[in-house]
Design an enzyme around this catalytic site. Structure first.
Site, PDB file in Angstrom:
ATOM      1  N   LYS A 122       0.737  -1.215  -0.151  1.00 12.64           N
ATOM      2  CA  LYS A 122       0.000  -0.187   0.098  1.00 12.64           C
ATOM      3  C   LYS A 122       1.021   1.206  -0.044  1.00 12.64           C
ATOM      4  O   LYS A 122       0.489   2.426  -0.145  1.00 12.64           O
ATOM      5  CB  LYS A 122      -1.007  -0.156   1.043  1.00 12.64           C
TER       6      LYS A 122
HETATM    7  N1  PMP Z   1      -3.237  -7.550   1.908  1.00 13.95           N
HETATM    8  C1  PMP Z   1      -3.339  -6.526   2.940  1.00 13.95           C
HETATM    9  C2  PMP Z   1      -2.477  -6.922   3.984  1.00 13.95           C
HETATM   10  C3  PMP Z   1      -3.658  -5.424   2.546  1.00 13.95           C
HETATM   11  O1  PMP Z   1      -3.725  -4.642   3.760  1.00 13.95           O
HETATM   12  C4  PMP Z   1      -4.505  -5.167   1.460  1.00 13.95           C
HETATM   13  C5  PMP Z   1      -5.117  -3.687   1.258  1.00 13.95           C
HETATM   14  N2  PMP Z   1      -6.434  -3.638   1.665  1.00 13.95           N
HETATM   15  C6  PMP Z   1      -4.628  -6.078   0.433  1.00 13.95           C
HETATM   16  C7  PMP Z   1      -4.004  -7.370   0.813  1.00 13.95           C
HETATM   17  C8  PMP Z   1      -5.189  -5.971  -0.675  1.00 13.95           C
HETATM   18  O2  PMP Z   1      -5.017  -5.119  -1.562  1.00 13.95           O
HETATM   19  P1  PMP Z   1      -5.942  -4.078  -2.445  1.00 13.95           P
HETATM   20  O3  PMP Z   1      -6.423  -3.200  -1.585  1.00 13.95           O
HETATM   21  O4  PMP Z   1      -5.001  -3.333  -3.334  1.00 13.95           O
HETATM   22  O5  PMP Z   1      -7.045  -4.982  -3.089  1.00 13.95           O
END
Ligand code: PMP
Length: 308
Positions: free
Chosen positions: A29
């Site tokens: 992120k």
């Molecule tokens: N895994 C973790 C630990 C996350 O913090 C996130 C972010 N929400 C994600 C996966 C998924 O990524 P995205 O929000 O880009 O779908």
């Protein structure tokens, strides 16, 4: 990119993982925090000294905290009370003002995780709400960075992208870029049991949200960021499957990933087991297992949950 070995042995596919916990604040992120903040500073939606308010499972909050320190911004983050203590501790260490909300509240509740950040931002002059769940700059960050990096590092030889879906920024931004390079690449999302994305994708219906423990994946409502048309198939993973896979990843590959990394590994294995011929599968490990030592990597906690 790291090629997985023992954890995918005998499945007849090559599986490569992008290790995103090597980013500065320890998760995938950081990419979207950097992009959303630099874009907002560039076009005048945000100015030095302003307050950034966002709801986050913890990792976007860490990225925004990094940008706040570097750009002279203030940071108020709405986080579920159930979020791992390690993440909350890291956020406090970065000087973030935390607003803890009850993660069990329904999304329509004004005090819920889904509503609270927007409300604080609207009530605070000079506040900026990046809104990662609905902001297309989220997936754009991955279109501009994660996608090209994977394409280059894989030398253009990819059959499948398998990744968890939370806001959908990672899978859709990366997937869009990869499909533009090679339209035959298939994109598979992994959603937790209890999230509403799976039913929405497969039936068009809005199933009832349920409780689950994987942090960072899924949602209680359909949000604006994911572009479901880019997704070719969606799998549904249980907490137990994801957490046991995360523990195997540590002990079989020496890769200490979090629960969503376990979900990604489970997805890659599920796909590989379903294929008749060899394929090259790429997956993404979003954050580190060090954020889950008191949960996924605690035998006591795992037993309490009935997962061991
Ligand atoms: N895994 C973790 C630990 C996350 O913090 C996130 C972010 N929400 C994600 C996966 C998924 O990524 P995205 O929000 O880009 O779908």
């Amino acid at each position: 990119m790291v090629r997985l070995n023992r954890s995918v042995d005998g499945l007849g596919c090559e599986v490569f993982a992008k290790i995103e916990f090597l980013n500065p604040m320890g998760s995938v992120k950081d990419r979207i925090a950097r992009h959303m903040i630099t874009q907002a500073l560039a076009d005048g939606r945000l100015h030095a000294g302003d307050l950034v308010v966002e709801n986050s499972s913890g990792n976007t909050a860490m990225g925004l905290a990094m940008m706040a320190v570097l750009e002279g911004l203030r940071c108020t983050m709405v986080v579920r009370r159930q979020t791992s203590q390690a993440k909350l501790g890291c956020l406090r260490a970065m000087g973030v003002d935390l607003v803890l909300v009850d993660g069990e509240l329904p999304p329509e509740d004004p005090e819920s995780y889904n509503q609270k950040a927007k409300r604080i931002a609207a009530a605070t002059p000079g506040a900026f709400f990046p809104d990662q769940h609905n902001n297309r700059e989220n997936s754009e960050a991955h279109y501009l960075t994660t996608g090209p990096e994977i394409w280059q590092q894989m030398e253009g030889r990819i059959d499948y992208l398998v990744a968890g879906i939370g806001t959908g920024g990672t899978i859709c931004g990366t997937g869009r870029y990869l499909k533009e390079q090679d339209p035959s690449i298939k994109v598979i999302a992994v959603d937790p049991e209890g999230s509403v994305f799976y039913d929405h994708f497969h039936t068009g219906c809005h199933g009832r949200p349920g409780r689950y423990l994987i942090e960072g994946l899924g949602d209680e409502e359909i949000i604006g960021c994911p572009d479901f048309e880019l997704i070719d198939d969606m799998y549904r993973v249980s907490d137990r499957e994801a957490f046991l896979a995360a523990r195997e990843l540590a002990r079989m590959e020496a890769i200490l990933g979090g629960g969503s990394s376990g979900a990604a590994l489970w997805g890659a294995r599920t796909l590989a087991a379903s294929l008749d011929s060899a394929a090259r599968i790429v997956t993404i490990f979003p954050d580190s297992g060090t954020r889950y030592l008191s949960t996924i990597f605690s035998d006591t906690w795992m037993r309490e949950q009935g997962f061991l």
